[in-house]
Design a protein around this motif. Structure first.
Motif, short mmCIF file in Angstrom:
data_model
loop_
_atom_site.label_atom_id
_atom_site.label_comp_id
_atom_site.label_asym_id
_atom_site.label_seq_id
_atom_site.Cartn_x
_atom_site.Cartn_y
_atom_site.Cartn_z
N LYS A 190 -25.50 -48.77 9.16
CA LYS A 190 -25.50 -49.03 7.83
C LYS A 190 -25.63 -50.84 7.92
CE LYS A 190 -22.77 -49.28 3.51
NZ LYS A 190 -21.72 -50.28 3.28
N TRP A 191 -24.80 -51.47 8.67
CA TRP A 191 -25.02 -52.95 8.81
C TRP A 191 -26.28 -53.26 9.26
CZ3 TRP A 191 -26.62 -56.39 12.31
CH2 TRP A 191 -26.36 -57.65 12.02
N PHE A 192 -26.98 -52.68 10.22
CA PHE A 192 -28.46 -52.82 10.61
C PHE A 192 -29.51 -52.57 9.59
CE2 PHE A 192 -32.36 -51.88 12.84
CZ PHE A 192 -32.55 -52.89 13.50
N ASP A 193 -29.33 -51.49 8.70
CA ASP A 193 -30.33 -51.40 7.87
C ASP A 193 -30.10 -52.36 6.61
OD1 ASP A 193 -31.18 -48.98 9.06
OD2 ASP A 193 -30.05 -47.69 7.89
N GLU A 194 -28.76 -52.81 6.47
CA GLU A 194 -28.54 -54.02 5.59
C GLU A 194 -29.26 -55.24 5.88
OE1 GLU A 194 -24.40 -54.16 4.31
OE2 GLU A 194 -24.76 -51.99 3.51
N PRO A 209 -47.72 -61.76 10.87
CA PRO A 209 -48.72 -60.88 12.26
C PRO A 209 -47.69 -59.89 12.99
CG PRO A 209 -47.87 -63.46 12.65
CD PRO A 209 -47.54 -63.22 11.16
N PHE A 210 -46.57 -59.62 12.52
CA PHE A 210 -45.51 -58.87 13.36
C PHE A 210 -45.13 -57.88 12.36
CE2 PHE A 210 -44.76 -63.22 14.90
CZ PHE A 210 -45.49 -62.94 15.91
N PRO A 211 -46.02 -57.11 11.82
CA PRO A 211 -45.46 -55.95 10.52
C PRO A 211 -44.62 -54.89 11.25
CG PRO A 211 -47.74 -55.73 10.90
CD PRO A 211 -47.31 -57.15 11.72
N GLU A 212 -45.16 -54.82 12.73
CA GLU A 212 -44.37 -53.72 13.38
C GLU A 212 -42.84 -53.86 13.78
OE1 GLU A 212 -45.62 -56.38 16.16
OE2 GLU A 212 -46.78 -55.69 14.54
N VAL A 213 -42.57 -55.35 13.60
CA VAL A 213 -41.26 -55.48 14.34
C VAL A 213 -40.21 -54.80 13.58
CG1 VAL A 213 -40.66 -57.53 12.86
CG2 VAL A 213 -39.89 -57.69 15.21
N PHE A 214 -40.20 -54.39 12.45
CA PHE A 214 -39.14 -53.75 11.53
C PHE A 214 -38.95 -52.38 12.07
CE2 PHE A 214 -40.26 -57.40 8.69
CZ PHE A 214 -39.16 -57.87 8.37
N GLU A 215 -40.14 -51.72 12.08
CA GLU A 215 -39.93 -50.15 12.58
C GLU A 215 -39.52 -50.16 14.12
OE1 GLU A 215 -39.65 -46.38 12.20
OE2 GLU A 215 -40.30 -47.87 10.72
N GLN A 216 -39.93 -51.22 14.99
CA GLN A 216 -39.69 -51.24 16.17
C GLN A 216 -38.33 -51.56 16.41
OE1 GLN A 216 -42.16 -54.46 18.14
NE2 GLN A 216 -43.76 -53.11 18.58
N GLN A 257 -36.36 -48.14 15.63
CA GLN A 257 -36.58 -47.04 16.74
C GLN A 257 -35.81 -47.73 18.20
OE1 GLN A 257 -40.58 -47.02 17.52
NE2 GLN A 257 -41.04 -45.79 15.59
N GLU A 258 -35.75 -49.00 18.29
CA GLU A 258 -34.94 -49.42 19.53
C GLU A 258 -33.43 -49.21 19.18
OE1 GLU A 258 -34.10 -53.62 21.84
OE2 GLU A 258 -35.88 -53.33 20.86
N LEU A 259 -33.02 -49.68 17.91
CA LEU A 259 -31.61 -49.17 17.72
C LEU A 259 -31.21 -47.73 17.84
CD1 LEU A 259 -28.85 -50.46 16.86
CD2 LEU A 259 -29.44 -50.08 14.68
#
Length: 128
Positions: free
Chosen positions: A62-66, A110-117, A120-122
């Motif tokens: 929850k904290w991370f999503d926020e 230039p880093f749109p994938e960073v949010f999904e990465q 996934q990492e978390l």
């Protein structure tokens, strides 16, 4: 200033603005990735507490999503501001050129994938 000199100056101004925008993008990318480290830094402390494991995972998620939502809002505001800066620079440069349009700096993250990465990492960390 001669036409060639002015165009060279304009190119340099666009390069400076692009470098400033890139630095801002890098900072945001680092903040997103730091959010994972923040969760992980509290992970061991939480695990050693008497809290239920699923409660810890739920709280961390929850904290991370926020945090990610906050970063996405910052990104949207940043891109809007950067687009205005690019438009303003192009308009000023066009006004200085007689009968010619100055190119406008393209603005994109230039880093749109960073949010999904990061998500996934978390998730892989929390489930291992």
């Amino acid at each position: 200033i001669s036409r060639g000199g002015r165009e060279h100056q304009h190119c340099h101004e666009r390069q400076q603005l692009a470098a400033k925008h890139r630095a801002e993008h890098e900072m945001l990318r680092k903040k997103v990735l730091f959010s994972i480290r923040h969760v992980l830094s509290t992970w061991d402390i939480e695990l050693s507490s008497n809290k239920n494991f699923s409660t810890i995972v739920e709280s961390a998620t929850k904290w991370f999503d926020e945090a990610l939502l906050d970063h996405e809002e910052v990104l949207a505001d940043m891109l809007d501001r950067q687009a205005m800066e690019a438009e303003s620079l192009a308009a000023r440069q066009t006004a200085e050129l007689v009968g010619k349009l100055a190119p406008m700096l393209r603005v994109s993250f230039p880093f749109p994938e960073v949010f999904e990465q990061a998500k996934q990492e978390l998730q892989s960390t929390l489930t291992n």
